[in-house]
Design a protein around this motif. Sequence first.
Motif, PDB file in Angstrom:
ATOM      1  N   LEU A   9       0.717  -1.099  -0.024  1.00 10.01           N
ATOM      2  CA  LEU A   9       0.011   0.018   0.038  1.00 10.01           C
ATOM      3  C   LEU A   9       0.617   1.277  -0.082  1.00 10.01           C
ATOM      4  N   ASP A  15      -2.404   2.356  -3.857  1.00  8.77           N
ATOM      5  CA  ASP A  15      -3.667   1.521  -3.108  1.00  8.77           C
ATOM      6  C   ASP A  15      -4.291   0.563  -4.287  1.00  8.77           C
ATOM      7  N   CYS A  16      -5.235  -0.323  -3.607  1.00 14.19           N
ATOM      8  CA  CYS A  16      -5.752  -1.398  -4.382  1.00 14.19           C
ATOM      9  C   CYS A  16      -6.998  -1.636  -3.944  1.00 14.19           C
ATOM     10  N   GLU A  58      -8.603  -7.044  -4.366  1.00 14.99           N
ATOM     11  CA  GLU A  58      -7.224  -7.288  -4.592  1.00 14.99           C
ATOM     12  C   GLU A  58      -6.476  -7.182  -3.265  1.00 14.99           C
ATOM     13  N   ARG A  59      -6.933  -6.950  -2.084  1.00 11.31           N
ATOM     14  CA  ARG A  59      -6.319  -6.955  -0.689  1.00 11.31           C
ATOM     15  C   ARG A  59      -5.726  -8.473  -0.370  1.00 11.31           C
ATOM     16  N   ASP A 107       0.814  -6.337   0.217  1.00 11.27           N
ATOM     17  CA  ASP A 107      -0.637  -6.021   0.475  1.00 11.27           C
ATOM     18  C   ASP A 107      -1.629  -6.027  -0.465  1.00 11.27           C
ATOM     19  N   CYS A 108      -1.371  -6.365  -1.704  1.00 13.28           N
ATOM     20  CA  CYS A 108      -2.095  -6.382  -2.851  1.00 13.28           C
ATOM     21  C   CYS A 108      -1.462  -7.301  -3.910  1.00 13.28           C
ATOM     22  N   GLY A 154      -6.223 -10.817  -5.066  1.00 12.85           N
ATOM     23  CA  GLY A 154      -5.908 -10.736  -3.728  1.00 12.85           C
ATOM     24  C   GLY A 154      -5.792 -12.260  -3.063  1.00 12.85           C
TER      25      GLY A 154
END
Length: 282
Positions: free
Chosen positions: A67, A71-72, A76-77, A89-90, A112
Amino acid sequence: CLFECADCPCDSARDHVDQQQYPRVASNGETMVLAYEYRARVMLRRSVDGLRWSAPEQVPRTGLWTLAMRDCEPAERIGDHPFTTRNADCLVGGPPGIYIEGDRLYVFVGLGRNPGSMGCYSGDVNAPAKELTKCENNPLFTGAAEYGPLDEQGPPTNPYFDFRIISSAEVQRIGDRYYMLYEGLRGPGPDDPGDTQFGLGLARSRTDQIDGPWEKYPGNPILTDLLQQPNSNVYGNPDPANFTTMGNIGLGHADLVVIDGQTILYTSLDGVTRDRLALIWQ
């Protein structure tokens, strides 16, 4: 070697010499499009004869990242897993799937982890990869919402087989629906040396639109239960006593071929022999 290095010495970021895996090829009768994974990113190459291929193009925004980089979207996390740690994170990418219908190209990617989902990109089959856009109904479907019983790794955990990762889409249109085989991965149990508990899932489109909503087969995983088949290549360990603790690694990387209306599935049921099965539709 089909992909020569652009210059000597080879360069990983440019030539992908350290990882070119899980290739899938689709054709519209004129152009072949190859999708493969490079460090979680999805790369495309094109050919007219299957021997000479274009330079690689990256499907937009595929890969692993934190992140702090960007961002995602929620699907997608990378969430928490009880027996693994996060190094990102993604995720958008992993072992890809590819399908061509008319002048439209569809590239399927994993989204994700913990839980994992299936997503896709689409665009003109002859357009550069950078022009591909996310399908309208991303994610197409999502895996199990939780890992399940922490002390159980046998058949009772089948409902959780696709919690950690969903990837390796193999898509065919049969009648007015699209069917997909995919690899589901629950992930390791306590003290496992790496990812375990692999299964083969089946999903289909709810409508005649490939990028519309999908539904998973309620009897997943198909063919075998979790941890019921041995594997002959468990992280280089040939000890049969360890086979059933890992599950059939690679079971989910299946191939579908339709010949004269007959659907043939190629996969491995025991981790040793490549199997050919006929799918009987009812």
